[in-house]
Motif scaffolding. Structure first.
Motif, PDB file in Angstrom:
ATOM      1  N   SER A   1      12.516  -3.585  -8.387  1.00 27.75           N
ATOM      2  CA  SER A   1      11.107  -3.680  -8.541  1.00 27.75           C
ATOM      3  C   SER A   1      10.444  -2.343  -7.388  1.00 27.75           C
ATOM      4  O   SER A   1       8.748  -1.795  -8.506  1.00 27.75           O
ATOM      5  N   ALA A   2      10.988  -1.876  -7.350  1.00 31.25           N
ATOM      6  CA  ALA A   2      10.462   0.231  -6.945  1.00 31.25           C
ATOM      7  C   ALA A   2      10.668   0.416  -7.808  1.00 31.25           C
ATOM      8  O   ALA A   2       9.383   0.959  -8.433  1.00 31.25           O
ATOM      9  N   ALA A   3      11.046   0.469  -8.888  1.00 26.96           N
ATOM     10  CA  ALA A   3      11.263   1.495 -10.266  1.00 26.96           C
ATOM     11  C   ALA A   3      10.494   1.011 -11.573  1.00 26.96           C
ATOM     12  O   ALA A   3       9.790   1.807 -12.293  1.00 26.96           O
TER      13      ALA A   3
ATOM     14  N   PRO B   1       0.831  -1.107   0.162  1.00 29.09           N
ATOM     15  CA  PRO B   1       0.127   0.344  -0.032  1.00 29.09           C
ATOM     16  C   PRO B   1       0.860   1.093  -0.082  1.00 29.09           C
ATOM     17  O   PRO B   1       0.914   2.491  -1.082  1.00 29.09           O
ATOM     18  N   ALA B   2       2.134   1.492   1.281  1.00 29.40           N
ATOM     19  CA  ALA B   2       2.441   2.769   0.783  1.00 29.40           C
ATOM     20  C   ALA B   2       3.679   2.803  -0.741  1.00 29.40           C
ATOM     21  O   ALA B   2       3.455   3.876  -1.114  1.00 29.40           O
ATOM     22  N   TRP B   3       4.327   1.474  -1.402  1.00 30.81           N
ATOM     23  CA  TRP B   3       4.523   1.975  -2.347  1.00 30.81           C
ATOM     24  C   TRP B   3       3.706   2.071  -3.210  1.00 30.81           C
ATOM     25  O   TRP B   3       3.859   3.244  -4.400  1.00 30.81           O
ATOM     26  N   ARG B   4       2.790   2.019  -3.541  1.00 24.57           N
ATOM     27  CA  ARG B   4       1.384   2.017  -4.323  1.00 24.57           C
ATOM     28  C   ARG B   4       1.163   3.778  -4.294  1.00 24.57           C
ATOM     29  O   ARG B   4       1.429   4.667  -5.192  1.00 24.57           O
ATOM     30  N   GLU B   5       1.512   3.934  -2.692  1.00 20.84           N
ATOM     31  CA  GLU B   5       0.951   5.601  -3.140  1.00 20.84           C
ATOM     32  C   GLU B   5       1.767   6.888  -3.624  1.00 20.84           C
ATOM     33  O   GLU B   5       1.758   7.083  -3.789  1.00 20.84           O
TER      34      GLU B   5
ATOM     35  N   LEU C   1       6.753   2.478 -12.940  1.00 19.24           N
ATOM     36  CA  LEU C   1       6.076   3.418 -14.439  1.00 19.24           C
ATOM     37  C   LEU C   1       5.150   2.108 -14.772  1.00 19.24           C
ATOM     38  O   LEU C   1       4.727   2.329 -16.324  1.00 19.24           O
ATOM     39  N   VAL C   2       4.337   1.364 -14.022  1.00 22.90           N
ATOM     40  CA  VAL C   2       3.406   0.465 -13.792  1.00 22.90           C
ATOM     41  C   VAL C   2       1.991   1.120 -14.232  1.00 22.90           C
ATOM     42  O   VAL C   2       1.949   2.015 -13.895  1.00 22.90           O
ATOM     43  N   PRO C   3       1.997   1.648 -15.407  1.00 22.29           N
ATOM     44  CA  PRO C   3      -0.113   2.447 -15.798  1.00 22.29           C
ATOM     45  C   PRO C   3      -0.994   2.381 -14.768  1.00 22.29           C
ATOM     46  O   PRO C   3      -0.831   1.180 -14.088  1.00 22.29           O
ATOM     47  N   ARG C   4      -1.335   2.874 -13.765  1.00 20.34           N
ATOM     48  CA  ARG C   4      -2.286   2.650 -12.940  1.00 20.34           C
ATOM     49  C   ARG C   4      -4.365   2.758 -13.215  1.00 20.34           C
ATOM     50  O   ARG C   4      -4.600   2.779 -12.656  1.00 20.34           O
ATOM     51  N   ARG C   5      -4.245   2.898 -14.925  1.00 16.55           N
ATOM     52  CA  ARG C   5      -5.983   3.018 -15.327  1.00 16.55           C
ATOM     53  C   ARG C   5      -6.074   1.358 -16.335  1.00 16.55           C
ATOM     54  O   ARG C   5      -4.922   1.396 -16.678  1.00 16.55           O
ATOM     55  N   GLU C   6      -7.408   1.280 -16.358  1.00  9.10           N
ATOM     56  CA  GLU C   6      -7.418  -0.370 -16.968  1.00  9.10           C
ATOM     57  C   GLU C   6      -7.520   0.488 -18.083  1.00  9.10           C
ATOM     58  O   GLU C   6      -7.952   1.290 -19.446  1.00  9.10           O
TER      59      GLU C   6
END
Length: 362
Positions: A255-257, A189-193, A261-266
């Motif tokens: 992994s963090a990098a 959760p922290a990484w996501r934010e 860069l992974v998109p958050r939209r569908e």
């Protein structure tokens, strides 16, 4: 592997059950990672060329640590019958089925290796299933410890000291990649934010470029597999511990990098990420039969290495889309999710039978 949603109390009983909303970011990450896994396995027959070797080592710096991270992000900490049932019927039984199928396929003419070496030594890509089963069982213990991540790292480092830790039962990889699984469970959760925004993306690109340069300094790609003890890699315990510490740090940074860069939209292809297991288990047959047919040898002699890499990346993307398509999932589900075997082996308690609703006849 994925949670279930509970219906709201005031919803009528006749209403259809509410399905959980899937996380597009996680599915996009799974889709990208399974594509990189297929791409990495496709590069193996072309190794020996400097540019291909560098690209291969770069991928292995972060793509399996990131996969372990995502697996930990959705793992449960409660040990109950449901968890043990999922481990048995979604991981261990598919492992046995595919171990047998790869052993059968290895008898085909031209198969490029000797195939599985017994039931207790996972074949090639199948190591992830018993390791994931072990991580799920270790997680409830480690989250109750005072310093779980420190102890998980010590577990990974000390596992290399044992000369008999290797491919058998996937023990070495279970220990080596467990810190990434635990980090995913604790910090997802922290990484996501925090891993968002233009500045973070710029830093992530710089980190991946730096890791690409650092990958050339890895003396042996087996350090990135995590499948051997230090003695098998030709170093003493002190040097091996240092190298594995560097590997853990590079895996976390990569992994963090990558996840930043992974998109958050569908997207239209996002749902494919939720079916990545089928593509993971089945793509090995395609890669090995392609090698047996001489396709990689033909490709190696026809185009420059970087062109070959681009072609294989495109093929990996198309293969993932094919193997994770809805028709392919229906075709492969008796093997990847053997509910028929579960119905045959699992005895439903009488209390559960009484609770199950009676279905009206058509």
């Amino acid at each position: 592997m994925y949670g279930s949603a509970r219906a709201i109390d005031n919803v009528p009983a006749s209403a259809s059950p509410v399905r959980p909303v899937r996380d597009a970011w996680k599915d996009n990450a799974r889709l990208a990672l399974i594509t990189l896994v297929v791409f990495g396995h496709s590069l193996e027959p072309l190794r020996g060329v400097a540019s291909i070797d560098a690209l291969y080592r770069f991928l292995y710096l972060f793509h399996m640590p990131a996969f372990a991270f995502l697996s930990g992000a959705v793992a449960r900490t409660e040990v109950d019958v449901k968890l043990l049932k999922r481990i048995t019927f979604q991981l261990l039984l598919p492992y046995l089925l595919f171990q047998a199928l790869y052993a059968l396929a290895a008898q085909a003419p031209g198969w490029p290796d000797a195939g599985p070496k017994g039931v207790t030594t996972p074949y090639w890509l199948l190591w992830y299933l018993p390791s994931l089963a072990a991580w799920r069982l270790l997680l409830p213990l480690f989250v109750r410890l005072r310093h779980p991540l420190l102890l998980a790292c010590l577990f990974a480092l000390m596992a290399g000291w044992a000369d008999d830790v290797g491919y058998r039962m996937s023990l070495s990889r279970t220990a080596s990649f467990f810190p990434f699984f635990l980090i995913g469970h604790v910090y997802a959760p922290a990484w996501r934010e925090r891993l968002r925004g233009p500045l973070v993306c710029a830093l992530a690109l710089g980190m991946l470029l730096a890791l690409g340069w650092a990958a050339s300094a890895v003396p042996d790609p087996r350090w990135l597999y995590g499948s051997n003890g230090y003695a098998a890699l030709g170093v003493d315990d002190a040097a091996g511990t240092l190298w594995r510490m560097l590997r853990l740090g590079a895996g976390v940074a990569g992994s963090a990098a990558f996840l930043a860069l992974v998109p958050r939209r569908e997207f239209d292809a996002t749902a494919v990420g939720g079916r990545s297991l089928q593509a993971y288990l089945a793509h090995g047959f395609v890669v090995k039969f392609a090698a047996a047919a001489g396709l990689f040898a033909w490709l190696e002699g026809s185009e420059p290495p970087l062109v070959n890499a681009l072609v294989l990346l495109l093929v990996a993307w198309l293969l993932v889309r094919l193997l994770a398509s809805a028709p392919a999932v229906r075709l492969l589900s008796p093997l990847t999710s053997p509910q028929w075997l579960e119905r045959f082996l699992w005895r439903v308690p009488a209390a559960e039978e009484l609770k199950s609703p009676v279905r009206p006849r058509a």
